[in-house]
Design a protein around this motif. Structure first.
Motif, PDB file in Angstrom:
ATOM      1  N   CYS A 212       0.843  -1.193   0.000  1.00  9.33           N
ATOM      2  CA  CYS A 212       0.000   0.000   0.000  1.00  9.33           C
ATOM      3  C   CYS A 212       0.882   1.248   0.000  1.00  9.33           C
ATOM      4  CB  CYS A 212      -0.917  -0.005   1.223  1.00  9.33           C
ATOM      5  SG  CYS A 212      -0.006   0.224   2.764  1.00  9.33           S
ATOM      6  N   ILE A 213       0.239   2.388   0.137  1.00  5.76           N
ATOM      7  CA  ILE A 213       0.913   3.682   0.082  1.00  5.76           C
ATOM      8  C   ILE A 213       1.974   3.838   1.160  1.00  5.76           C
ATOM      9  CG2 ILE A 213      -0.743   4.840   1.598  1.00  5.76           C
ATOM     10  CD1 ILE A 213       0.801   6.317  -1.616  1.00  5.76           C
ATOM     11  N   MET A 214       1.914   3.031   2.211  1.00  5.03           N
ATOM     12  CA  MET A 214       2.843   3.159   3.326  1.00  5.03           C
ATOM     13  C   MET A 214       4.300   2.971   2.900  1.00  5.03           C
ATOM     14  SD  MET A 214       2.381   1.455   7.034  1.00  5.03           S
ATOM     15  CE  MET A 214       3.787   1.013   8.023  1.00  5.03           C
ATOM     16  N   VAL A 215       4.557   2.196   1.851  1.00  6.45           N
ATOM     17  CA  VAL A 215       5.943   1.977   1.423  1.00  6.45           C
ATOM     18  C   VAL A 215       6.553   3.237   0.821  1.00  6.45           C
ATOM     19  CG1 VAL A 215       5.562  -0.490   1.074  1.00  6.45           C
ATOM     20  CG2 VAL A 215       5.347   1.073  -0.865  1.00  6.45           C
ATOM     21  N   ASN A 217       6.488   6.079   2.332  1.00 14.14           N
ATOM     22  CA  ASN A 217       6.945   6.910   3.445  1.00 14.14           C
ATOM     23  C   ASN A 217       8.405   6.585   3.756  1.00 14.14           C
ATOM     24  OD1 ASN A 217       6.975   8.684   5.644  1.00 14.14           O
ATOM     25  ND2 ASN A 217       6.214   7.128   7.061  1.00 14.14           N
ATOM     26  N   ASP A 218       9.285   7.561   3.597  1.00 12.99           N
ATOM     27  CA  ASP A 218      10.700   7.387   3.938  1.00 12.99           C
ATOM     28  C   ASP A 218      10.814   7.261   5.457  1.00 12.99           C
ATOM     29  OD1 ASP A 218      13.393   7.605   4.509  1.00 12.99           O
ATOM     30  OD2 ASP A 218      13.744   9.278   3.145  1.00 12.99           O
ATOM     31  N   PRO A 219      11.192   6.079   5.973  1.00 12.93           N
ATOM     32  CA  PRO A 219      11.207   5.882   7.420  1.00 12.93           C
ATOM     33  C   PRO A 219      12.252   6.711   8.155  1.00 12.93           C
ATOM     34  CG  PRO A 219      12.207   4.012   6.318  1.00 12.93           C
ATOM     35  CD  PRO A 219      11.620   4.877   5.248  1.00 12.93           C
ATOM     36  N   GLU A 220      13.228   7.224   7.411  1.00 11.47           N
ATOM     37  CA  GLU A 220      14.251   8.054   8.047  1.00 11.47           C
ATOM     38  C   GLU A 220      13.788   9.498   8.216  1.00 11.47           C
ATOM     39  OE1 GLU A 220      16.875   6.509   9.143  1.00 11.47           O
ATOM     40  OE2 GLU A 220      16.287   4.638   8.166  1.00 11.47           O
ATOM     41  N   LYS A 221      12.857   9.942   7.359  1.00 10.14           N
ATOM     42  CA  LYS A 221      12.490  11.366   7.336  1.00 10.14           C
ATOM     43  C   LYS A 221      10.992  11.624   7.505  1.00 10.14           C
ATOM     44  CE  LYS A 221      16.300  12.224   4.098  1.00 10.14           C
ATOM     45  NZ  LYS A 221      16.654  12.631   2.714  1.00 10.14           N
ATOM     46  N   ALA A 222      10.179  10.585   7.448  1.00  7.78           N
ATOM     47  CA  ALA A 222       8.719  10.730   7.493  1.00  7.78           C
ATOM     48  C   ALA A 222       8.224  11.626   6.363  1.00  7.78           C
ATOM     49  CB  ALA A 222       8.257  11.252   8.850  1.00  7.78           C
ATOM     50  N   VAL A 223       8.805  11.447   5.181  1.00  9.41           N
ATOM     51  CA  VAL A 223       8.403  12.195   3.989  1.00  9.41           C
ATOM     52  C   VAL A 223       7.816  11.202   2.983  1.00  9.41           C
ATOM     53  CG1 VAL A 223       9.183  13.576   2.040  1.00  9.41           C
ATOM     54  CG2 VAL A 223      10.130  13.983   4.314  1.00  9.41           C
ATOM     55  N   VAL A 224       6.595  11.475   2.516  1.00  8.14           N
ATOM     56  CA  VAL A 224       5.918  10.584   1.579  1.00  8.14           C
ATOM     57  C   VAL A 224       6.110  11.087   0.150  1.00  8.14           C
ATOM     58  CG1 VAL A 224       3.725   9.540   0.917  1.00  8.14           C
ATOM     59  CG2 VAL A 224       4.210   9.997   3.332  1.00  8.14           C
ATOM     60  N   LYS A 225       6.607  10.206  -0.719  1.00  7.36           N
ATOM     61  CA  LYS A 225       6.788  10.530  -2.130  1.00  7.36           C
ATOM     62  C   LYS A 225       6.000   9.530  -2.983  1.00  7.36           C
ATOM     63  CE  LYS A 225      11.343  12.635  -1.434  1.00  7.36           C
ATOM     64  NZ  LYS A 225      12.766  12.672  -1.878  1.00  7.36           N
ATOM     65  N   LYS A 226       6.260   9.505  -4.274  1.00  5.31           N
ATOM     66  CA  LYS A 226       5.530   8.610  -5.167  1.00  5.31           C
ATOM     67  C   LYS A 226       6.197   7.248  -5.316  1.00  5.31           C
ATOM     68  CE  LYS A 226       3.387  12.261  -7.954  1.00  5.31           C
ATOM     69  NZ  LYS A 226       3.213  12.817  -9.317  1.00  5.31           N
ATOM     70  N   GLU A 227       7.447   7.172  -4.910  1.00  2.00           N
ATOM     71  CA  GLU A 227       8.188   5.918  -5.054  1.00  2.00           C
ATOM     72  C   GLU A 227       8.375   5.240  -3.694  1.00  2.00           C
ATOM     73  OE1 GLU A 227       8.664   4.568  -7.740  1.00  2.00           O
ATOM     74  OE2 GLU A 227       9.212   5.951  -9.319  1.00  2.00           O
ATOM     75  N   PRO A 228       8.486   3.890  -3.712  1.00  2.00           N
ATOM     76  CA  PRO A 228       8.686   3.005  -4.872  1.00  2.00           C
ATOM     77  C   PRO A 228       7.407   2.438  -5.481  1.00  2.00           C
ATOM     78  CG  PRO A 228       8.980   1.760  -2.885  1.00  2.00           C
ATOM     79  CD  PRO A 228       8.692   3.172  -2.438  1.00  2.00           C
ATOM     80  N   LEU A 229       6.242   2.815  -4.931  1.00  3.95           N
ATOM     81  CA  LEU A 229       5.005   2.196  -5.391  1.00  3.95           C
ATOM     82  C   LEU A 229       4.753   2.451  -6.876  1.00  3.95           C
ATOM     83  CD1 LEU A 229       2.974   0.423  -3.905  1.00  3.95           C
ATOM     84  CD2 LEU A 229       1.545   2.447  -3.566  1.00  3.95           C
ATOM     85  N   LYS A 230       5.111   3.640  -7.357  1.00  4.28           N
ATOM     86  CA  LYS A 230       4.896   3.979  -8.760  1.00  4.28           C
ATOM     87  C   LYS A 230       5.656   3.024  -9.673  1.00  4.28           C
ATOM     88  CE  LYS A 230       5.545   7.748 -12.092  1.00  4.28           C
ATOM     89  NZ  LYS A 230       6.053   9.143 -12.270  1.00  4.28           N
ATOM     90  N   THR A 231       6.932   2.777  -9.353  1.00  7.97           N
ATOM     91  CA  THR A 231       7.742   1.865 -10.170  1.00  7.97           C
ATOM     92  C   THR A 231       7.287   0.423 -10.003  1.00  7.97           C
ATOM     93  OG1 THR A 231       9.671   3.313 -10.203  1.00  7.97           O
ATOM     94  CG2 THR A 231      10.077   0.954 -10.502  1.00  7.97           C
ATOM     95  N   LEU A 232       7.025   0.012  -8.777  1.00  9.19           N
ATOM     96  CA  LEU A 232       6.580  -1.364  -8.531  1.00  9.19           C
ATOM     97  C   LEU A 232       5.303  -1.683  -9.298  1.00  9.19           C
ATOM     98  CD1 LEU A 232       7.186  -1.945  -4.710  1.00  9.19           C
ATOM     99  CD2 LEU A 232       8.164  -3.276  -6.593  1.00  9.19           C
ATOM    100  N   SER A 233       4.406  -0.719  -9.389  1.00  5.54           N
ATOM    101  CA  SER A 233       3.127  -0.965 -10.044  1.00  5.54           C
ATOM    102  C   SER A 233       3.281  -1.271 -11.531  1.00  5.54           C
ATOM    103  CB  SER A 233       2.198   0.232  -9.850  1.00  5.54           C
ATOM    104  OG  SER A 233       2.695   1.375 -10.509  1.00  5.54           O
ATOM    105  N   LYS A 234       4.428  -0.923 -12.097  1.00  2.25           N
ATOM    106  CA  LYS A 234       4.658  -1.165 -13.522  1.00  2.25           C
ATOM    107  C   LYS A 234       5.043  -2.611 -13.816  1.00  2.25           C
ATOM    108  CE  LYS A 234       6.097   3.605 -14.404  1.00  2.25           C
ATOM    109  NZ  LYS A 234       7.237   4.503 -14.760  1.00  2.25           N
TER     110      LYS A 234
END
Length: 264
Positions: A212-215, A217-234
């Motif tokens: 899910c979207i939780m992956v 979230n950068d666990p070191e910074k608590a910053v949510v971006k589009k990756e890696p889910l965007k690439t994995l979904s391909k």
């Protein structure tokens, strides 16, 4: 000795959705590793809360020592006993599974509420059978902890390497919150494991893990971006589920360690 499939890393996550603890050894039990996701936070409606809604939860760091759990957030620390709870049952759910838990203490709940900015309680699952989960694939029912679905998550090193080769910003396996990381020969070969042994523990593969979207979230910074889910979904989208790592259960109890061989 099997030199291809070897345990490289072991993690436990005492409190659901908070940071994990890297271990050299761990006691495998039916519900998961000892002290793994035996606690979680619930809101005023007794619903569990996670990094999906509150990415800052990744910045709470637990440690276990001498029968106590200490949690560090920024410059503050709180401690409670592993066995501590108020003995009053609370009915809640982990997704679709009815679950019985108990609040740890009022002071612990107040500490988390203060730092998260909303009223919440830290609760614990007390015994085997307080939560049961039925596998959508096998229709078998398992006694589980407060993890999303299954007691253990296994990830192979080649799966991580294959993903990172496609990413501009490399990530670590911590994004996927595995319990066991093993060295592998091919990407995602762990999806097809059946039963296998690590040390004296027999494990059984249940099904690959939908992410899910939780992956993101950068666990070191608590910053949510589009990756890696965007690439994995391909390349890992199967029946509208993005797969990474596989869910497993243990068929007996005992110790496993980093360096142990995986035997098929």
């Amino acid at each position: 000795m099997n030199t291809i499939h070897v345990v490289k890393e072991i993690y436990i996550y005492p409190i659901k959705s908070l940071a994990g603890i890297s271990c050299q050894t761990a006691l495998a039990e039916e519900m998961g590793f000892e002290n793994d996701r035996r606690w979680m936070l619930i809101n005023e409606d007794n619903l569990h809360v996670t990094q999906r809604e509150y990415p800052i939860m990744s910045q709470f760091y637990p440690q276990i020592s001498e029968g106590k759990i200490s949690i560090t957030f920024e410059n503050d620390k709180h401690e409670f006993s592993i066995d501590e709870d108020l003995k009053i049952p609370i009915e809640t759910n982990v997704w679709e599974d009815k679950t019985e838990v108990t609040e740890v203490s009022k002071s612990t709940s107040e500490w988390f509420s203060k730092h998260l900015g909303f009223a919440c309680k830290l609760v614990r699952i007390n015994k085997i059978g307080d939560r049961k989960h039925e596998s959508s694939r096998s229709k078998e029912t398992y006694n589980v902890s407060l993890a999303d679905g299954y007691p253990y998550l296994l990830v192979g090193t080649k799966s991580m390497d294959f993903l990172n080769d496609k990413l501009d910003e490399k990530i670590t396996v911590k994004r996927f919150r595995p319990n066991i990381v093993i060295s592998t020969e091919n990407p995602h070969e762990e999806d097809d494991f059946n039963t296998f042994k690590i040390g004296e523990i027999q494990f059984k593969n249940v099904k690959p893990c939908g992410r899910c979207i939780m992956v993101n979230n950068d666990p070191e910074k608590a910053v949510v971006k589009k990756e890696p889910l965007k690439t994995l979904s391909k390349y890992r989208n199967v029946n509208n589920s993005v797969l990474f790592g596989t869910n497993i259960v243990s068929l007996n109890s005992g110790i496993i360690s980093v360096g142990d061989a995986v035997v098929f």
